[in-house]
Design a protein around this motif. Structure first.
Motif, PDB file in Angstrom:
ATOM      1  N   VAL A  64       1.088  -1.273   0.033  1.00 21.97           N
ATOM      2  CA  VAL A  64      -0.012   0.085  -0.182  1.00 21.97           C
ATOM      3  C   VAL A  64       0.915   1.169  -0.058  1.00 21.97           C
ATOM      4  N   THR A  65       1.253   1.659  -1.129  1.00 25.10           N
ATOM      5  CA  THR A  65       2.120   2.640  -1.233  1.00 25.10           C
ATOM      6  C   THR A  65       1.123   3.967  -1.411  1.00 25.10           C
ATOM      7  N   GLY A  66       1.930   5.228  -1.623  1.00 27.35           N
ATOM      8  CA  GLY A  66       1.002   6.524  -1.783  1.00 27.35           C
ATOM      9  C   GLY A  66       0.218   6.547  -2.740  1.00 27.35           C
ATOM     10  N   ASP A  67       0.695   5.884  -4.192  1.00 22.54           N
ATOM     11  CA  ASP A  67      -0.172   5.952  -5.180  1.00 22.54           C
ATOM     12  C   ASP A  67      -1.408   4.787  -5.058  1.00 22.54           C
ATOM     13  N   VAL A  68      -1.184   3.634  -4.484  1.00 28.93           N
ATOM     14  CA  VAL A  68      -2.082   2.940  -3.997  1.00 28.93           C
ATOM     15  C   VAL A  68      -3.449   3.727  -3.150  1.00 28.93           C
ATOM     16  N   LEU A  69      -2.936   4.435  -2.049  1.00 29.00           N
ATOM     17  CA  LEU A  69      -3.823   4.986  -1.502  1.00 29.00           C
ATOM     18  C   LEU A  69      -4.600   6.191  -2.315  1.00 29.00           C
ATOM     19  N   ARG A  70      -4.008   6.834  -3.377  1.00 32.05           N
ATOM     20  CA  ARG A  70      -4.557   7.861  -4.096  1.00 32.05           C
ATOM     21  C   ARG A  70      -5.499   7.087  -4.935  1.00 32.05           C
ATOM     22  N   THR A  71      -5.250   5.876  -5.420  1.00 31.61           N
ATOM     23  CA  THR A  71      -6.256   5.349  -6.175  1.00 31.61           C
ATOM     24  C   THR A  71      -7.274   4.729  -5.573  1.00 31.61           C
TER      25      THR A  71
END
Length: 170
Positions: A64-71
């Motif tokens: 769960v990266t920053g981009d996954v959270l954004r998505t």
């Protein structure tokens, strides 16, 4: 001849019988799925899903990266995702190495990757707890969003719930 000719030829065959099916961009079964990019895993088949049922986010190690959270924020608020499952898997290369190992391999290939964080995960169960908590604690996602973490066994095809939706991560 290009590196993509085989794929473009296969797409031509696919397009001849393609029917759009009227699917919308929403997650018909309300599922947001975070999983590894490992090509041995077929997420729809693994969970008895059909195209259009889920938003599937894949990266190395199912982190769960920053981009996954954004998505996920977009998926929850715009695409009707109402639950999130984070799925790691056995025999994952990201669980067999440390970031230092990966940097060393890359350096041996003439690449300086020290500015990258590969997010290797030597303890997948602990990694799942951390990543589930990361989703749960996002200020942009609903407090009551069901989030769970599971480990997929490539040898048996079975999921083991590591963090249930109501289970604390600590």
């Amino acid at each position: 001849m290009t590196a993509f000719d085989d794929l473009l030829a296969a797409n031509e065959v696919h397009a001849r019988t393609y029917a759009d099916g009227g699917l919308t961009g929403r997650a018909a079964r309300g599922l947001g799925l975070v999983m590894c990019m490992d090509s041995r895993i077929e997420p729809l088949r693994m969970l008895g899903l059909e195209p259009g049922d889920a938003k599937i986010l894949r990266n190395a190690g199912a982190r769960v990266t920053g981009d996954v959270l954004r998505t996920l924020v977009l998926a929850v608020h715009l695409l009707e995702v109402t639950r999130v499952l984070v799925v790691a898997h056995t025999d994952c290369r990201m669980a067999k190495n440390t970031d230092e190992d990966v940097h060393r391999v890359m350096a041996g290939r003439g690449l300086d990757t020290r500015s990258l964080h590969f997010r290797t995960v030597p303890d997948q169960r602990e990694g799942l707890r951390h990543d589930v908590q990361r989703v749960r604690s996002s200020p942009y996602l609903p407090d009551d969003l069901p989030v769970a973490g599971a480990l997929y066994d490539l040898a048996t095809g079975r999921l083991e719930v590591v963090v249930g939706e109501d289970e604390p991560t600590a």
